[in-house]
Each structure stands twice: as structure tokens, then as C-alpha cells.
Design a protein around this motif. Structure first.
Motif, PDB file in Angstrom:
ATOM      1  N   UNK A 176       0.802  -1.249   0.123  1.00  0.00           N
ATOM      2  CA  UNK A 176      -0.107  -0.156  -0.114  1.00  0.00           C
ATOM      3  C   UNK A 176       0.871   1.156   0.151  1.00  0.00           C
ATOM      4  N   UNK A 177       1.794   1.205   0.632  1.00  0.00           N
ATOM      5  CA  UNK A 177       2.648   2.637   0.930  1.00  0.00           C
ATOM      6  C   UNK A 177       3.446   2.828  -0.297  1.00  0.00           C
ATOM      7  N   UNK A 178       4.026   2.046  -0.897  1.00  0.00           N
ATOM      8  CA  UNK A 178       4.629   2.220  -2.099  1.00  0.00           C
ATOM      9  C   UNK A 178       3.795   2.500  -3.301  1.00  0.00           C
ATOM     10  N   UNK A 179       2.823   1.881  -3.298  1.00  0.00           N
ATOM     11  CA  UNK A 179       1.674   2.259  -4.280  1.00  0.00           C
ATOM     12  C   UNK A 179       1.306   3.685  -4.117  1.00  0.00           C
ATOM     13  N   UNK A 180       0.814   4.037  -2.797  1.00  0.00           N
ATOM     14  CA  UNK A 180       0.411   5.297  -2.806  1.00  0.00           C
ATOM     15  C   UNK A 180       1.372   6.333  -2.884  1.00  0.00           C
ATOM     16  N   UNK A 181       2.715   6.175  -2.555  1.00  0.00           N
ATOM     17  CA  UNK A 181       3.735   7.090  -2.856  1.00  0.00           C
ATOM     18  C   UNK A 181       4.082   7.354  -4.456  1.00  0.00           C
ATOM     19  N   UNK A 182       3.924   6.265  -5.296  1.00  0.00           N
ATOM     20  CA  UNK A 182       4.444   6.257  -6.501  1.00  0.00           C
ATOM     21  C   UNK A 182       3.199   6.671  -7.324  1.00  0.00           C
ATOM     22  N   UNK A 192       0.298  11.586  -9.814  1.00  0.00           N
ATOM     23  CA  UNK A 192      -0.809  11.614 -10.744  1.00  0.00           C
ATOM     24  C   UNK A 192      -2.122  11.786 -10.216  1.00  0.00           C
ATOM     25  N   UNK A 193      -2.317  11.488  -8.681  1.00  0.00           N
ATOM     26  CA  UNK A 193      -3.663  11.560  -7.990  1.00  0.00           C
ATOM     27  C   UNK A 193      -3.964  12.901  -7.651  1.00  0.00           C
ATOM     28  N   UNK A 194      -2.990  13.707  -7.082  1.00  0.00           N
ATOM     29  CA  UNK A 194      -2.979  15.073  -6.707  1.00  0.00           C
ATOM     30  C   UNK A 194      -2.654  15.942  -7.578  1.00  0.00           C
ATOM     31  N   UNK A 195      -1.964  15.736  -8.703  1.00  0.00           N
ATOM     32  CA  UNK A 195      -1.554  16.725  -9.479  1.00  0.00           C
ATOM     33  C   UNK A 195      -0.356  17.496  -9.459  1.00  0.00           C
ATOM     34  N   UNK A 196      -0.117  18.439 -10.346  1.00  0.00           N
ATOM     35  CA  UNK A 196       1.076  19.225 -10.465  1.00  0.00           C
ATOM     36  C   UNK A 196       1.029  20.245  -9.414  1.00  0.00           C
ATOM     37  N   UNK A 197      -0.049  20.811  -8.891  1.00  0.00           N
ATOM     38  CA  UNK A 197      -0.125  21.850  -8.031  1.00  0.00           C
ATOM     39  C   UNK A 197       0.276  21.399  -6.709  1.00  0.00           C
ATOM     40  N   UNK A 198       0.065  20.181  -6.485  1.00  0.00           N
ATOM     41  CA  UNK A 198       0.442  19.992  -4.917  1.00  0.00           C
ATOM     42  C   UNK A 198       1.771  20.048  -4.468  1.00  0.00           C
ATOM     43  N   UNK A 199       1.871  20.476  -3.438  1.00  0.00           N
ATOM     44  CA  UNK A 199       3.248  20.544  -2.722  1.00  0.00           C
ATOM     45  C   UNK A 199       3.843  19.209  -2.554  1.00  0.00           C
ATOM     46  N   UNK A 200       5.220  19.334  -2.329  1.00  0.00           N
ATOM     47  CA  UNK A 200       5.975  17.868  -1.983  1.00  0.00           C
ATOM     48  C   UNK A 200       5.421  17.573  -0.389  1.00  0.00           C
ATOM     49  N   UNK A 201       5.116  18.514   0.544  1.00  0.00           N
ATOM     50  CA  UNK A 201       4.714  18.102   1.892  1.00  0.00           C
ATOM     51  C   UNK A 201       3.483  17.637   1.523  1.00  0.00           C
ATOM     52  N   UNK A 202       2.536  18.009   0.755  1.00  0.00           N
ATOM     53  CA  UNK A 202       1.536  17.563   0.903  1.00  0.00           C
ATOM     54  C   UNK A 202       1.376  15.978   0.262  1.00  0.00           C
ATOM     55  N   UNK A 203       2.242  15.713  -0.646  1.00  0.00           N
ATOM     56  CA  UNK A 203       2.373  14.298  -1.249  1.00  0.00           C
ATOM     57  C   UNK A 203       3.048  13.526  -0.256  1.00  0.00           C
ATOM     58  N   UNK A 204       3.885  13.936   0.511  1.00  0.00           N
ATOM     59  CA  UNK A 204       4.505  13.057   1.458  1.00  0.00           C
ATOM     60  C   UNK A 204       3.426  12.756   2.548  1.00  0.00           C
ATOM     61  N   UNK A 205       2.660  13.653   3.042  1.00  0.00           N
ATOM     62  CA  UNK A 205       1.633  13.633   4.114  1.00  0.00           C
ATOM     63  C   UNK A 205       0.670  12.408   3.840  1.00  0.00           C
ATOM     64  N   UNK A 206       0.249  12.675   2.615  1.00  0.00           N
ATOM     65  CA  UNK A 206      -0.850  11.979   2.107  1.00  0.00           C
ATOM     66  C   UNK A 206      -0.352  10.325   1.938  1.00  0.00           C
ATOM     67  N   UNK A 207       0.896  10.146   1.423  1.00  0.00           N
ATOM     68  CA  UNK A 207       1.510   8.927   1.257  1.00  0.00           C
ATOM     69  C   UNK A 207       1.883   8.251   2.684  1.00  0.00           C
ATOM     70  N   UNK A 208       2.296   9.128   3.582  1.00  0.00           N
ATOM     71  CA  UNK A 208       3.131   8.538   4.897  1.00  0.00           C
ATOM     72  C   UNK A 208       2.113   8.419   5.895  1.00  0.00           C
ATOM     73  N   UNK A 209       1.155   9.193   5.690  1.00  0.00           N
ATOM     74  CA  UNK A 209       0.508   9.403   7.225  1.00  0.00           C
ATOM     75  C   UNK A 209      -1.171   9.248   7.074  1.00  0.00           C
ATOM     76  N   UNK A 210      -1.525   9.006   5.635  1.00  0.00           N
ATOM     77  CA  UNK A 210      -2.890   8.818   5.341  1.00  0.00           C
ATOM     78  C   UNK A 210      -2.886   7.376   4.513  1.00  0.00           C
ATOM     79  N   UNK A 211      -2.765   7.427   3.466  1.00  0.00           N
ATOM     80  CA  UNK A 211      -2.890   6.262   2.620  1.00  0.00           C
ATOM     81  C   UNK A 211      -1.967   5.256   2.671  1.00  0.00           C
ATOM     82  N   UNK A 212      -0.769   5.476   3.075  1.00  0.00           N
ATOM     83  CA  UNK A 212       0.325   4.457   3.251  1.00  0.00           C
ATOM     84  C   UNK A 212       0.084   3.697   4.571  1.00  0.00           C
TER      85      UNK A 212
END
Length: 270
Positions: free
Chosen positions: A144-150, A154-174
Motif C-alpha cells: 500500500x505505501x509504495x503504491x500510494x507514494x508512486x 498523478x492523484x493530486x496533480x502538479x499543483x500539490x506541494x511535496x509536503x502534501x504528497x508526503x503526508x498523503x503517502x506516509x500519514x494517510x493512504x500509506x
């Protein structure tokens, strides 16, 4: 979080907020998250809605703080039925319903099966049919975590910050259970809702983006036309999870639509 058993073996955890006058009895709005998420996905929406509505955010079975039921399938139909039972447990006869991604698909299923339960329906990046086995295959092979991170960009798009990408992968979906994430993804493969959309009685708002990787604007407009009372808003960008990327704007769209639906119902009752 609060917890309630909706049927034997299925318990749903939920947040319940109302920031208006304590003596008021606001209409409820129930917010349904997507696959491998939880009620935390809606956090930024709460300040916008909770002064006007009672905001109820459940964790779907097996996600967030809701226990993972034995022999659960995570189909849109099963999730929809349990959302209906959740409303029953909270003694909510009718509500405004907001869903994102696969959570929105479950909301459509509920609106089809129990049309009298909804005051309005708001959908953000929600598909009406399956789109292949890609996510399920990645979850099975990579976890799950690697799928979410990778797949997060594509899910959140180009406008999402790196911090948001990391939180969604590490703290939520992952942090999601592999069984719940895989089965929800696998259950979506054969999902088909479009032929039954005409049974949705509630006024429906559908929000998508110009370059969504999930579905084209033309596809959204085509299925929206099958819902008797619907409105499509196309926002700029390439995220297919616009509810997460632009929560303030999306919440304002939903709020305006719900209040419009309430006003129309009040006028019709005069």
C-alpha cells in the motif's frame, strides 16, 4: 472519535462537528472519503461547513479508526448499504451527502438505491465505472505505501506541494490495511453505475478538472446528463482528487450548492 455498530461485525468510527449555536438543530452533511483514506481527508473542509451544517465524517469500514470487518468486500453496493445503516444508527432520516473518488461512487450507489435519503449529492472526482486492474495489481505487488507514494503525483496533480504528497503517502493512504486497499481497488474493476443514474432524485453537483487522469470532461458531462437534476463544475488543473488539492474552493462550491438545494426545498414547501 465516536464509534457505532451499524450491523453485527461492522463498526464505524466518525467525527461529528457543529460550530454554530448550541441550541440550533442544523441539517446534517455526511462526508465520504475515498479508497485508502479516512475522515482526515476532509479536515480542511470542516471550518467552511460546520458553521452552517452538522458535519459528520465517518471512516469507512477497514479505514482510519474503523475496524476491518471479517469477510468484507468493499464493493460500492456494500459500502452504500453500510452508509445507509450508519445514517440509521445516528437516526438521520435525510442528509446532504458529499463523496470523493471511490467514496463518491458509493454515494451514487446509495442515491440510486435509497433516493429519499438525500437532500443533495456532491461528487468530487468520482467514477461511475471501473477503470482496469492497475491499482489492485500495484497494491498486490508493491504494497500500500509504495503504491500510494508512486501514484500520488498523478492523484493530486502538479499543483500539490511535496509536503502534501508526503503526508498523503506516509500519514494517510500509506497506513491503510493492505486487505482493505486491495479489495476496494479490486471491487471497483467491474463497477458500473451509469445505466442507473436516472434513479438519483437528489440535486447533484459534480466537480472535475480540465485534465483529470481519471475521466475526461466529456465523459463526466455525459454521465451527468443522465441524472435528472445535475450541475457540472470544471476546475483548472490535472488532479483527479480535487477535493484534497483545492479544499477551500471545493468546500465553497459544495456549501453554495447545499444551501441552494435547501432554499429550493423550503420554497417548494410554501
Amino acid at each position: 472519535m465516536n464509534k457505532v455498530e451499524v450491523r453485527p461485525g461492522v463498526t464505524i468510527a466518525y467525527e461529528d462537528h457543529w460550530f454554530g449555536e448550541p441550541w440550533a438543530a442544523p441539517e446534517p452533511v455526511v462526508m465520504i472519503h475515498g479508497n485508502s483514506e479516512s475522515s482526515r481527508a476532509w479536515t480542511c473542509w470542516v471550518p467552511h461547513l460546520s458553521r452552517h451544517y452538522r458535519v459528520i465524517r465517518p471512516d469507512l469500514p477497514g479505514f482510519g479508526s474503523s475496524p476491518e470487518p471479517v469477510e468484507y468486500g468493499w464493493t460500492a453496493a456494500e459500502l452504500a448499504a453500510d452508509i445507509g445503516r450508519f445514517l440509521d444508527a445516528l437516526q438521520i432520516e435525510r442528509c446532504h451527502l458529499i463523496g470523493a473518488k471511490y467514496g463518491g461512487s458509493a454515494c451514487m450507489r446509495l442515491a440510486i438505491d435509497q433516493p429519499s435519503r438525500l437532500r443533495s449529492l456532491c461528487l468530487f472526482g468520482s467514477p461511475v465505472r471501473g477503470s482496469g486492474s492497475g491499482n489492485a495489481d500495484l497494491i498486490r505487488t508493491k504494497g500500500v505505501h509504495r503504491w500510494a507514494a508512486e501514484t500520488m503525483r498523478a492523484r493530486l496533480g502538479n499543483s500539490a506541494s511535496e509536503a502534501q504528497l508526503k503526508w498523503w503517502a506516509d500519514e494517510l493512504m500509506g497506513k491503510t490495511s493492505g486487505r482493505a486497499a486491495f479489495n476496494a481497488s479490486a471491487s471497483r474493476i467491474d463497477m458500473e453505475l451509469e445505466k442507473e443514474l436516472s434513479r438519483i432524485a437528489a440535486p447533484t453537483l459534480i466537480v472535475t478538472t480540465q485534465e483529470s487522469g481519471l475521466q475526461t470532461v466529456e465523459a463526466v458531462e455525459r454521465y451527468a446528463a443522465k441524472i435528472p437534476v445535475s450541475r457540472v463544475i470544471v476546475m483548472p488543473g490535472d488532479s483527479y482528487h480535487i477535493a484534497a488539492v483545492e479544499p477551500d474552493i471545493c468546500a465553497q462550491h459544495a456549501l453554495a450548492f447545499m444551501r441552494e438545494a435547501d432554499a429550493a426545498k423550503a420554497k417548494a414547501a410554501e
